[in-house]
Write an enzyme that holds these catalytic residues in place. Structure first.
Site, PDB file in Angstrom:
ATOM      1  N   LYS A  15      52.335  79.462  52.232  1.00  0.00           N
ATOM      2  CA  LYS A  15      51.265  79.662  50.302  1.00  0.00           C
ATOM      3  C   LYS A  15      52.294  79.937  49.679  1.00  0.00           C
ATOM      4  O   LYS A  15      53.231  79.714  50.103  1.00  0.00           O
ATOM      5  CB  LYS A  15      50.195  81.142  51.901  1.00  0.00           C
ATOM      6  CG  LYS A  15      49.746  81.297  52.270  1.00  0.00           C
ATOM      7  CD  LYS A  15      49.101  82.498  51.260  1.00  0.00           C
ATOM      8  CE  LYS A  15      47.682  83.130  52.714  1.00  0.00           C
ATOM      9  NZ  LYS A  15      47.622  84.126  52.940  1.00  0.00           N
ATOM     10  N   HIS A  59      54.795  83.580  45.157  1.00  0.00           N
ATOM     11  CA  HIS A  59      54.200  84.291  44.037  1.00  0.00           C
ATOM     12  C   HIS A  59      55.584  85.424  43.300  1.00  0.00           C
ATOM     13  O   HIS A  59      56.619  85.157  44.172  1.00  0.00           O
ATOM     14  CB  HIS A  59      53.244  84.943  44.238  1.00  0.00           C
ATOM     15  CG  HIS A  59      52.820  86.170  45.338  1.00  0.00           C
ATOM     16  ND1 HIS A  59      53.831  87.387  45.212  1.00  0.00           N
ATOM     17  CD2 HIS A  59      52.335  85.885  45.915  1.00  0.00           C
ATOM     18  CE1 HIS A  59      53.492  87.782  46.028  1.00  0.00           C
ATOM     19  NE2 HIS A  59      52.751  86.978  46.671  1.00  0.00           N
ATOM     20  N   HIS A 110      57.389  88.076  45.043  1.00  0.00           N
ATOM     21  CA  HIS A 110      58.720  87.933  46.329  1.00  0.00           C
ATOM     22  C   HIS A 110      59.527  87.208  45.038  1.00  0.00           C
ATOM     23  O   HIS A 110      60.598  87.338  46.597  1.00  0.00           O
ATOM     24  CB  HIS A 110      58.122  86.523  47.058  1.00  0.00           C
ATOM     25  CG  HIS A 110      56.606  86.371  47.640  1.00  0.00           C
ATOM     26  ND1 HIS A 110      55.743  85.558  47.658  1.00  0.00           N
ATOM     27  CD2 HIS A 110      56.735  86.911  49.046  1.00  0.00           C
ATOM     28  CE1 HIS A 110      54.925  86.172  48.453  1.00  0.00           C
ATOM     29  NE2 HIS A 110      55.242  86.622  49.843  1.00  0.00           N
TER      30      HIS A 110
HETATM   31  N1  ARG Z   1      54.179  88.734  53.657  1.00  0.00           N
HETATM   32  C1  ARG Z   1      54.334  90.066  52.806  1.00  0.00           C
HETATM   33  C2  ARG Z   1      53.609  89.381  51.471  1.00  0.00           C
HETATM   34  O1  ARG Z   1      53.270  88.248  50.743  1.00  0.00           O
HETATM   35  C3  ARG Z   1      55.136  90.874  52.230  1.00  0.00           C
HETATM   36  C4  ARG Z   1      55.609  91.427  53.319  1.00  0.00           C
HETATM   37  C5  ARG Z   1      56.295  93.075  53.444  1.00  0.00           C
HETATM   38  N2  ARG Z   1      56.830  93.807  54.549  1.00  0.00           N
HETATM   39  C6  ARG Z   1      56.122  94.494  55.861  1.00  0.00           C
HETATM   40  N3  ARG Z   1      57.507  94.356  56.719  1.00  0.00           N
HETATM   41  N4  ARG Z   1      55.114  94.530  55.253  1.00  0.00           N
HETATM   42  O2  ARG Z   1      52.583  90.180  50.742  1.00  0.00           O
END
Ligand code: ARG
Length: 643
Positions: free
Chosen positions: A165, A168, A171
């Site tokens: 994906k 964004h 991130h």
């Molecule tokens: N991969 C998730 C996202 O892009 C963020 C993860 C954040 N960390 C967690 N422990 N939930 O939205």
């Protein structure tokens, strides 16, 4: 060391033998602590107040006109009118070699350091300690009085993109802020574990694997896994939405027929067939086979994951970040989640609701957190469920003293629910060791060519733009050894500095023109300030290792004195940053310093000055360069020599 990521390279510790009588006082690491100690002791003696009471109340100042240190006397909790008290204390303060007679301003006492002792102390230290100046390894000791107890351990979870994906803006910010936090805790002597929690599991990986059969190829996958997988993902999703049309239509037809009490058997059979062959359903089944541990399915998924991580690593290296652990949603053991369900059930936290298991926070004193599903009707876990499994797994594996999640403010509710569930399950202590560091949104982040697929796209684009900006100055451009490389670093600096300008909770507009300008408080300006100091050193043709022997008493101009006073604050700025956890605390200090530098160059000339004066001024500029360098590195930037 040149090949190491330009993060944090040195750490200073104060041995227990040099301990001060005051808690948190480190005279061998922080020049201002010498002054705090001196003031507390002298004032204590003169006024008959316990020095221990005074010491912690002496604070640093945000602008130099307020003194180098200040004491708000009301904080001493002495029954006397504060203004009168301040006047009284000022009159009692004895003459000192280190500081000028203090001044009273309202209920505050202001202390100004005498320039000569301060200069030789501060500049001498900086030139000797170099990268270690300002660091304070004692902060991360489990027990400051007993170093054998070891360091405190912190997990910082950040970046955490989703494979296939787009990477964004959320991130991007998480990556920048997380990298910065890792540096801060490192220079404060903590044992830091940098963790990336990838979005690498779920039905979409079934879809991706299905799509790869039709649209993927090995060669492209190996060459550019991130972009290739994203392309595949977009293509297969297009198919899914194409198939979705007829399915929806049939469903509508069935509904209307049913309302008219007509026979729908044939249509339903048709629908079942359509659904059965649909990519969406295939993906669901494929993911089921992954969950069941089917070797071929897992092998393909693992390949996607491994190749993506390889590529991520290269990009993170450009930002001076290397993760210690690539975890992810896929890595959470189902038994961790089952254990959690059992604990929740036993504790009466969870309940059944229409076939699913939910937690109704409103029944547990947390109205704002609403309700959350823990197990779906079909028995599968959710994003939150995996996080619940992960938090306990990490606690068992790492026995951390603290864990920080660097995640966008859009997930405030998610993390609040996670911490609350953890607490309700009976892990109150674990929940109290965890913290969510959030941040606001970036608006309008896209490349000039279109959408953002990965961080590389943004960095390349900003680097190109920076190259254009550099080319505008022909003379300087010609002197830069590797302009492409420099443009790349300046581009990265631009993005990061823009991101760190302002408090984390504030969002901002992604503005390519503003961030790549050499004017204003920008990344390029900061790099330019560093490069200029490097160039001065080169042109002075002085032996850098000899600067520490300069006669600092020759630094008599107000500009020089103020610069030394500012450099003396750096250790306090870092300590303050460890409290605010805001990059802006460091950044605004660095900009104060660079502004002060620009107004000093005409007054404090190096070239053409008497040899002694020249050496002393160069020592001052070299010290400023060192502190600027240290600060930039804590922010995760790579200072350049020329630009
Ligand atoms: N991969 C998730 C996202 O892009 C963020 C993860 C954040 N960390 C967690 N422990 N939930 O939205």
């Amino acid at each position: 060391a040149a090949s190491l990521p330009a993060s944090v390279e040195a750490l200073s510790l104060q041995s227990t033998a040099q301990k001060s009588q005051f808690a948190g006082c480190f005279p061998t690491l922080n020049p201002m602590d010498i002054y705090r100690q001196h003031i507390a002791e002298e004032l204590g003696k003169a006024a008959g107040i316990d020095a221990q009471k005074i010491y912690p109340r002496i604070v640093w100042t945000s602008t130099l006109d307020k003194g180098d240190l200040s004491l708000p006397v009301a904080s001493l909790q002495i029954k006397q009118n504060p203004v009168e008290l301040a006047k009284d204390l000022v009159s009692k303060f004895p003459a000192s070699d280190l500081i000028h007679p203090p001044t009273q301003l309202g209920p505050h006492i202001q202390f100004f350091c005498k320039p000569q002792p301060l200069s030789s102390n501060v500049l001498g230290r900086i030139l000797k300690e170099k990268a270690a100046y300002g660091t304070n390894g004692n902060q991360g000791q489990k027990d400051p009085s007993d170093p054998s107890k070891g360091q405190k351990k912190i997990i910082i979870e950040f970046s955490s993109p989703n494979i296939a994906k787009p990477f964004h803006a959320g991130h991007l910010r998480s990556t920048i802020i997380g990298g910065f936090l890792a540096n801060i805790y490192t220079v404060m002597g903590w044992d830091v574990i940098k963790m990336n929690y990838l979005g690498d599991w779920g039905k979409q990986y079934g879809l991706l694997a299905r799509g790869f059969k039709d649209y993927g190829n090995e060669e492209s996958l190996i060459k550019d896994p991130i972009n290739h997988l994203f392309d595949v993902y977009v293509k297969i999703n297009r198919v899914v939405s194409e198939q979705d049309g007829p399915i929806k239509e049939l469903k509508e037809q069935i509904k209307t027929k049913k309302e008219k009490n007509e026979d729908v058997a044939e249509l339903e059979a048709q629908l079942a067939k359509l659904v059965d062959v649909s990519e969406d359903e295939q993906a669901r089944r494929y993911f089921k086979s992954m969950e069941d541990g089917e070797p071929d399915a897992l092998a393909l998924w693992r390949k996607f994951r491994d190749l993506s991580i390889e590529k991520y690593k290269q990009t993170y290296a450009r930002l001076n970040i290397d993760f210690d652990v690539y975890s992810g949603e896929s890595q959470i053991k189902s038994e961790s989640m089952t254990n959690a369900y059992e604990l929740m059930e036993k504790a009466g936290v969870s309940e059944k609701s229409e076939g699913a298991v939910i937690v109704d926070f409103t029944k547990h004193g947390a109205k704002k957190l609403g309700k959350a599903i823990i197990v779906r009707k079909d028995g599968t876990p959710l994003y939150l469920t995996r996080d619940i499994g992960a938090i306990t797994e990490r606690d068992n594996e790492y026995h951390f003293d603290k864990m920080i999640y660097v995640v966008a403010a859009q997930q405030d509710l998610h993390l609040a629910q996670l911490f609350k569930v953890t607490e309700l399950m009976g892990h109150k202590d674990l929940a109290s060791r965890c913290q969510h560091i959030n941040f606001g949104m970036v608006r309008g982040m896209s490349t000039r060519k279109g959408t953002v697929k990965f961080l590389d796209d943004i960095l390349r684009d900003v680097g190109d733009k920076m190259h254009e900006v550099m080319k505008k100055n022909d003379v300087k451009y010609a002197q830069v050894e590797d302009p492409e490389k420099t443009a790349d670093i300046l581009g990265i600096t631009s993005v990061m500095v823009q991101d760190m300008t302002g408090k984390r909770v504030n969002g901002y507009e992604f503005n390519l023109d503003a961030m790549t300008s050499f004017e204003g408080d920008t990344g390029p300006y900061l790099q330019y300030a560093h490069a200029r100091l490097c160039s001065m050193t080169r042109k002075s043709e002085l032996d850098v290792d000899e600067l520490v022997n300069a006669n600092f008493d020759l630094l008599t101009e107000q500009h020089a004195i103020d610069l030394v006073r500012l450099l003396a604050q750096w250790p306090d700025v870092l300590l303050q940053t460890a409290k605010t956890l805001e990059p802006i605390t460091v950044l605004s200090y660095l900009f104060r310093m660079t502004h002060m530098l620009s107004s000093s160059y005409d007054v404090l000339k190096v070239i053409g000055s008497e040899p002694d004066v020249k050496q002393a001024r160069m020592a001052l500029y070299a010290s400023a360069r060192q502190v600027l360098n240290n600060g930039m590195r804590v922010l995760g930037l790579s200072p350049v020599q020329r630009c």
